[in-house]
Design a protein around this motif. Structure first.
Motif, short mmCIF file in Angstrom:
data_model
loop_
_atom_site.label_atom_id
_atom_site.label_comp_id
_atom_site.label_asym_id
_atom_site.label_seq_id
_atom_site.Cartn_x
_atom_site.Cartn_y
_atom_site.Cartn_z
N LEU A 69 1.19 -1.34 -0.23
CA LEU A 69 -0.39 -0.29 -0.71
C LEU A 69 1.46 1.07 -0.11
CD1 LEU A 69 -2.64 1.17 -0.34
CD2 LEU A 69 -2.93 0.74 2.44
N ARG A 70 1.92 1.18 0.30
CA ARG A 70 2.96 2.66 0.55
C ARG A 70 3.73 2.83 -1.13
NH1 ARG A 70 7.89 2.54 0.71
NH2 ARG A 70 8.95 4.85 1.83
N ASN A 71 3.98 1.29 -1.66
CA ASN A 71 4.73 1.54 -2.83
C ASN A 71 3.69 2.20 -3.26
OD1 ASN A 71 7.24 1.20 -1.42
ND2 ASN A 71 6.64 -1.69 -2.24
N TYR A 72 2.86 1.96 -3.55
CA TYR A 72 1.37 2.33 -4.29
C TYR A 72 1.74 3.72 -4.27
CZ TYR A 72 -3.41 3.56 -5.99
OH TYR A 72 -4.34 4.07 -6.35
N HIS A 73 1.36 4.35 -2.82
CA HIS A 73 1.14 5.94 -3.18
C HIS A 73 2.89 6.73 -3.43
CE1 HIS A 73 -2.58 4.68 -0.39
NE2 HIS A 73 -2.42 6.04 -1.69
N ILE A 74 3.64 5.72 -3.25
CA ILE A 74 5.07 7.07 -3.35
C ILE A 74 5.00 6.43 -4.70
CG2 ILE A 74 7.88 6.00 -2.72
CD1 ILE A 74 6.62 7.39 -0.29
N GLU A 75 5.37 5.33 -5.81
CA GLU A 75 5.10 5.11 -7.01
C GLU A 75 4.12 6.27 -7.55
OE1 GLU A 75 5.06 1.54 -7.66
OE2 GLU A 75 6.47 0.06 -6.55
N LEU A 76 2.84 6.13 -7.14
CA LEU A 76 2.07 7.40 -8.05
C LEU A 76 2.91 8.43 -7.98
CD1 LEU A 76 -1.86 7.07 -7.43
CD2 LEU A 76 -0.68 9.58 -7.10
N CYS A 77 3.23 9.33 -6.28
CA CYS A 77 3.83 10.30 -7.03
C CYS A 77 4.91 10.42 -7.20
CB CYS A 77 4.04 10.59 -5.45
SG CYS A 77 2.98 10.68 -4.10
N LEU A 80 4.97 11.83 -10.37
CA LEU A 80 4.00 13.48 -10.07
C LEU A 80 4.41 14.56 -10.03
CD1 LEU A 80 0.61 12.28 -8.69
CD2 LEU A 80 1.06 13.08 -10.94
N PHE A 81 5.99 13.92 -8.60
CA PHE A 81 6.58 15.71 -8.23
C PHE A 81 8.23 14.42 -8.71
CE2 PHE A 81 3.16 14.17 -5.59
CZ PHE A 81 2.87 15.51 -5.69
N PRO A 82 9.35 15.65 -8.23
CA PRO A 82 10.47 15.81 -8.79
C PRO A 82 11.25 15.08 -6.85
CG PRO A 82 9.90 18.25 -8.76
CD PRO A 82 9.11 17.05 -8.51
N LYS A 83 12.12 13.85 -7.31
CA LYS A 83 12.22 13.76 -5.64
C LYS A 83 12.11 13.93 -4.28
CE LYS A 83 14.09 9.50 -9.36
NZ LYS A 83 15.58 9.36 -9.60
N ASP A 84 12.51 15.01 -5.29
CA ASP A 84 13.14 16.50 -3.42
C ASP A 84 11.93 16.48 -3.31
OD1 ASP A 84 13.40 17.92 -5.56
OD2 ASP A 84 14.35 18.62 -5.07
N GLU A 132 -0.56 18.84 -2.81
CA GLU A 132 0.83 19.26 -3.41
C GLU A 132 1.38 19.25 -4.70
OE1 GLU A 132 3.15 20.32 -1.90
OE2 GLU A 132 2.34 20.33 0.44
N TYR A 133 0.06 18.50 -5.25
CA TYR A 133 0.32 18.37 -7.32
C TYR A 133 -0.27 19.54 -7.52
CZ TYR A 133 0.11 16.85 -11.46
OH TYR A 133 0.03 16.47 -13.16
N LEU A 134 -2.16 20.39 -7.15
CA LEU A 134 -2.56 21.43 -7.88
C LEU A 134 -1.68 22.42 -7.47
CD1 LEU A 134 -6.14 20.29 -6.37
CD2 LEU A 134 -5.79 19.92 -8.94
N CYS A 135 -0.61 22.64 -6.30
CA CYS A 135 0.43 23.48 -5.85
C CYS A 135 1.07 23.70 -7.04
CB CYS A 135 0.43 23.86 -4.66
SG CYS A 135 -0.89 23.81 -3.52
N SER A 136 1.94 22.16 -7.15
CA SER A 136 2.41 22.56 -8.48
C SER A 136 2.46 22.78 -9.26
CB SER A 136 3.54 21.00 -7.94
OG SER A 136 2.21 19.97 -8.41
#
Length: 428
Positions: A69-77, A80-84, A132-136
């Motif tokens: 479950l954690r990996n699902y959300h991390i991989e989705l992120c 969408l986002f840069p690594k840092d 966070e994604y919308l703001c980005s």
């Protein structure tokens, strides 16, 4: 003052990175001040969290499922986002909190409270990612914890809304923010007077949108789904479905009461009371008209087909040859109410009461235990409840072929049948 608009996005609309990007595109020309975005847990996250709870209760190792479950959300992120980006430590922190909650003792006596505390993480995680994604993307929004807005009773898993406190909290917290920015918050969750997490019933994010709409005297609510609007049947189950361009509050409420999954059953009442229109639109085709639910919709005679699975038929028979009376019915209903079980169908005979309920963990055993001394009880599990509204022009036979019919009931407007699929072995 410009009226607030509520948008609700369900789990299917944020199930992966492409879906989140699509959500942002829907909002790009629609997002404005005085808008509240209510967002559900991503994809099947709530189901996954329920599985973690069951594994914990059975004293089985849940670490692998939690990691998935954690990996699902991390991989989705990661898509969408840069690594840092700061979203990654935030998600890690939420999963550390989740694992801490899973380490506490969970048993039948505290199951409901534990459920609410743990399952709430699905919405908390998803809304952090969405905000966070919308703001980005230059779509500036403010994240808000719904538990600070929606005050409820302590009836865990089926919490009752304290409307007065919720209205005061929502207006006090949201109005100053909404004058400047849209707000992203969670569906499904609230908190009681002790600050403990509560939930509003499965799929309750629609209800959250209606609660906030009522509290803020909103101009409209839009629920974004993976269907073109409100259909007269689930297209995954029935063929040849039709879309309603308009529906009255009463018709929509009736459909949701009998189990139509497109809208949560409690959604309509607070909107109807305030005359707030509800739009159901497709996130796959956002410019299409969808369905408008309001007080001035014309009547129609299109039949609606609703199928509820995982049903239990229970028959309570008196043991002393007396006839069924009001006292017997009250006795049964009191126990159902105590266990937060809703009757989906009821039928009376001279010496018995038959009810159809959802199959919920632990509930049947408790019900039987509490009533076994006063009734002879029989039950069947694994059934389906078919409801057809506006049935006058419908031939029932094709919907009963290949099934055992255990219970049937027909009124002027409603046909209901409790059915069980006949297996291949039984056919032979």
């Amino acid at each position: 003052m410009t009226k607030t608009i509520i948008f609700k996005f369900g789990g299917a609309s944020v199930k992966d990175a492409d879906s989140v990007k699509n959500l942002a595109e829907i909002l790009r020309n629609r997002l404005r001040n005085r808008m509240v975005l209510v967002v559900s847990a991503m994809g099947k996250t709530t189901n996954a969290l329920e599985s973690l709870i069951r594994l914990k209760m059975d004293n089985l190792d849940y670490s692998k499922e939690c990691a998935i479950l954690r990996n699902y959300h991390i991989e989705l992120c990661e898509e969408l986002f840069p690594k840092d980006h700061t979203i990654f430590p935030r998600i890690d922190n939420l999963f550390i909190q989740l694992e801490n909650q899973l380490q506490t003792q969970i048993n039948p006596s505290n199951y409901d409270e534990s459920y609410d505390r743990i399952v709430s993480f699905g919405e908390l995680i998803s809304t952090r990612i969405i905000a966070e994604y919308l703001c980005s993307q230059g779509l500036l929004v403010v994240w808000q914890d719904a538990r600070d807005l929606i005050r409820t009773s302590s009836d865990f898993r089926f919490a009752q809304v304290d409307w007065e406190k919720t209205r005061k909290q929502s207006q006090r917290i949201l109005n100053p923010v909404l004058d400047q920015f849209p707000v992203v918050t969670q569906g499904f969750i609230g908190s009681d007077n002790k600050g403990r997490s509560t939930t509003l019933g499965r799929e309750g994010s629609d209800f959250t949108a209606a609660i906030l709409a009522s509290s803020l005297d909103a101009g409209s609510v839009t629920i974004w789904k993976d269907v073109p609007g409100v259909l007269n049947a689930d297209p995954k189950i029935f063929s040849g479905t039709q879309k309603f361009d308009e529906l009255g509050y009463k018709e929509a409420a009736e459909m949701t009461y009998f189990g139509a999954s497109v809208i949560h059953p409690k959604t309509i009442k607070p909107l109807a009371n305030k005359g707030i229109p509800l739009f159901v639109k497709s996130f796959l085709n956002p410019d299409a008209s969808g369905t408008k639910i309001h007080g001035l919709a014309p009547n129609h005679e299109i039949p609606a087909f609703i199928l509820k699975r995982n049903q239990i038929l229970i028959t309570f028979k008196v043991t002393d040859f007396t006839f069924i009376g009001e006292d017997h019915i009250h006795q049964i209903y009191d126990q159902l109410k105590n266990l937060k079980l809703r009757v989906n169908m009821l039928q009376l005979s001279a010496i018995s009461v038959s009810v159809v309920i959802d199959d919920e963990l632990f509930k049947l055993e408790r019900l039987l235990k509490n009533l076994k001394n006063d009734f002879e009880i029989r039950f069947n599990k694994g059934l389906e409840l078919l409801t057809i509204l506006n049935h006058k022009r419908v031939d029932f036979e094709p919907y009963l072929e290949g099934y055992d019919l255990l219970l049937e009931q027909t009124t002027r407007n409603t046909f209901q049948a409790v059915r069980r699929k006949i297996t291949q072995q039984e056919k032979v």
